[in-house]
Design a protein around this motif. Structure first.
Motif, PDB file in Angstrom:
ATOM      1  N   LEU A   9       0.800  -1.220   0.000  1.00 53.59           N
ATOM      2  CA  LEU A   9       0.000   0.000   0.000  1.00 53.59           C
ATOM      3  C   LEU A   9       0.833   1.272   0.000  1.00 53.59           C
ATOM      4  CD1 LEU A   9      -2.663  -1.054   2.678  1.00 53.59           C
ATOM      5  CD2 LEU A   9      -2.893  -1.130   0.191  1.00 53.59           C
ATOM      6  N   LEU A  10       2.135   1.152   0.141  1.00 51.28           N
ATOM      7  CA  LEU A  10       3.009   2.314   0.252  1.00 51.28           C
ATOM      8  C   LEU A  10       3.816   2.536  -1.022  1.00 51.28           C
ATOM      9  CD1 LEU A  10       4.447   1.652   3.835  1.00 51.28           C
ATOM     10  CD2 LEU A  10       2.674   3.304   3.216  1.00 51.28           C
ATOM     11  N   PRO A  11       4.213   3.774  -1.293  1.00 54.75           N
ATOM     12  CA  PRO A  11       5.113   4.047  -2.416  1.00 54.75           C
ATOM     13  C   PRO A  11       6.559   3.743  -2.012  1.00 54.75           C
ATOM     14  CG  PRO A  11       4.568   6.101  -1.334  1.00 54.75           C
ATOM     15  CD  PRO A  11       3.757   5.030  -0.634  1.00 54.75           C
ATOM     16  N   GLY A  12       6.777   2.507  -1.600  1.00 57.09           N
ATOM     17  CA  GLY A  12       8.076   2.090  -1.098  1.00 57.09           C
ATOM     18  C   GLY A  12       7.899   0.885  -0.199  1.00 57.09           C
ATOM     19  N   ASP A  13       8.694   0.818   0.875  1.00 53.55           N
ATOM     20  CA  ASP A  13       8.648  -0.359   1.735  1.00 53.55           C
ATOM     21  C   ASP A  13       8.964   0.057   3.170  1.00 53.55           C
ATOM     22  OD1 ASP A  13       8.312  -3.015   2.413  1.00 53.55           O
ATOM     23  OD2 ASP A  13       9.919  -3.768   1.127  1.00 53.55           O
ATOM     24  N   THR A  14       9.172  -0.939   4.022  1.00 49.81           N
ATOM     25  CA  THR A  14       9.473  -0.699   5.428  1.00 49.81           C
ATOM     26  C   THR A  14      10.779  -1.400   5.802  1.00 49.81           C
ATOM     27  OG1 THR A  14       8.299  -2.661   6.223  1.00 49.81           O
ATOM     28  CG2 THR A  14       7.004  -0.642   5.935  1.00 49.81           C
ATOM     29  N   ALA A  15      11.319  -1.000   6.953  1.00 51.61           N
ATOM     30  CA  ALA A  15      12.499  -1.649   7.519  1.00 51.61           C
ATOM     31  C   ALA A  15      12.473  -1.412   9.021  1.00 51.61           C
ATOM     32  CB  ALA A  15      13.783  -1.089   6.906  1.00 51.61           C
ATOM     33  N   ARG A  16      13.302  -2.119   9.762  1.00 49.21           N
ATOM     34  CA  ARG A  16      13.324  -1.989  11.223  1.00 49.21           C
ATOM     35  C   ARG A  16      14.117  -0.745  11.625  1.00 49.21           C
ATOM     36  NH1 ARG A  16      15.272  -7.670  13.575  1.00 49.21           N
ATOM     37  NH2 ARG A  16      14.338  -6.894  15.525  1.00 49.21           N
ATOM     38  N   TYR A  17      13.534   0.047  12.521  1.00 48.43           N
ATOM     39  CA  TYR A  17      14.246   1.224  12.992  1.00 48.43           C
ATOM     40  C   TYR A  17      15.515   0.845  13.738  1.00 48.43           C
ATOM     41  CZ  TYR A  17      15.463   5.443  15.554  1.00 48.43           C
ATOM     42  OH  TYR A  17      16.148   6.512  16.077  1.00 48.43           O
ATOM     43  N   ILE A  18      15.432  -0.195  14.566  1.00 48.92           N
ATOM     44  CA  ILE A  18      16.600  -0.547  15.368  1.00 48.92           C
ATOM     45  C   ILE A  18      17.784  -0.988  14.504  1.00 48.92           C
ATOM     46  CG2 ILE A  18      15.192  -1.159  17.356  1.00 48.92           C
ATOM     47  CD1 ILE A  18      15.699  -4.094  16.717  1.00 48.92           C
ATOM     48  N   SER A  19      17.521  -1.358  13.253  1.00 50.01           N
ATOM     49  CA  SER A  19      18.601  -1.769  12.347  1.00 50.01           C
ATOM     50  C   SER A  19      19.061  -0.639  11.440  1.00 50.01           C
ATOM     51  CB  SER A  19      18.144  -2.949  11.476  1.00 50.01           C
ATOM     52  OG  SER A  19      17.795  -4.068  12.277  1.00 50.01           O
ATOM     53  N   SER A  20      18.430   0.523  11.540  1.00 50.50           N
ATOM     54  CA  SER A  20      18.786   1.639  10.663  1.00 50.50           C
ATOM     55  C   SER A  20      20.012   2.374  11.205  1.00 50.50           C
ATOM     56  CB  SER A  20      17.613   2.606  10.517  1.00 50.50           C
ATOM     57  OG  SER A  20      17.270   3.197  11.762  1.00 50.50           O
TER      58      SER A  20
END
Length: 258
Positions: A135-146
């Motif tokens: 549903l997003l114009p992109g994706d997600t990732a974990r904040y703790i790994s950023s």
């Protein structure tokens, strides 16, 4: 003609479950009903907190819980009776996807034709694509790994964000960042300390999607083992997310013929 509006044709309208469902090339009027998922892809207490947040918003929703063990199952027909669907927090994304993959097509099509999606933490991850509803114009990732994340625990904690230029503290438990295309026309509501997106609202064809990594719905009972929030227990950020999603579309939304 604006793509969000469409003239009502002379075709007959049929009322189903409180929703006026139009035939081909006509208008669907969605009631202010919110479906909140409650089931194996959510954690105890999370659906209920999201429900209370929706019920206490500036223009309250009539909340119904849906899921495999609820009176209302999560189906295309149930979605058609609502204007908003909320996916609350839960456990691991991979495990949740086992339960939610079967609903992906129905949720995606419903949002595409004018529905509003809210995702909190795991619900934010599920709005992404790997895996997720896309549903997003992109994706997600974990904040703790950023890069430059100040949090290195998957347990309950608090996180500092900048929400509409204001420094705020929020309940956090291994929530996502939203990695979006640079040219995506989105409204970023909040960023983490390292600049990554913590809350965002975007269009999805005729629908709207609002997602957040931390938990603006967190209640006092969530703060255990000495965990406290220096801002106090406040729900204004969650209400801002809801209001921003709601501002994106009129009550009458075009449903294309199938």
């Amino acid at each position: 003609m604006n793509r969000r509006t469409f003239l009502v044709s002379a075709a007959a309208l049929v009322t189903i479950g409180g929703t006026v469902v139009a035939s081909a090339d006509s208008t669907r009027i969605r009631p202010r009903r919110a479906l909140v998922y409650r089931g194996p892809a959510s954690s105890p207490g999370c659906p209920e907190a999201v429900g209370r947040l929706l019920e206490s918003s500036s223009d309250p929703y009539d909340v119904t819980f849906c899921g495999p063990d609820e009176d209302v199952p999560l189906t295309a027909a149930a979605l058609a009776s609502a204007s908003l669907y909320a996916q609350p927090g839960g456990g691991e994304l991979t495990a949740a996807w086992v339960h939610m993959e079967q609903h992906a097509e129905s949720i995606r099509e419903w949002v595409r034709t004018g529905g509003h999606y809210l995702g909190f933490c795991l619900g934010g991850y599920l709005a992404g694509a790997t895996p997720g509803f896309g549903l997003l114009p992109g994706d997600t990732a974990r904040y703790i790994s950023s890069r430059k994340s100040e949090i290195d625990t998957t347990g309950n904690t608090i996180v500092n964000v900048t929400w509409r230029e204001e420094e705020r503290t929020m309940f956090f438990q291994d929530g996502p960042i939203f990695v979006l295309r640079d040219d995506a026309p989105v409204e970023v509501l909040a960023r983490y300390r390292n600049g990554k997106i913590a809350a965002v609202v975007s269009d999805f064809d005729l629908g709207r999607v609002g997602v957040v990594g931390p938990h603006p719905e967190a209640e006092r009972s969530w703060y255990t083992r000495g965990l406290t929030n220096p801002d106090g227990i406040r729900f204004d950020l969650g209400h801002d997310l809801i209001d921003t999603v709601r501002r994106g579309a009129p009550e009458q939304l075009w449903t294309p013929s199938r």
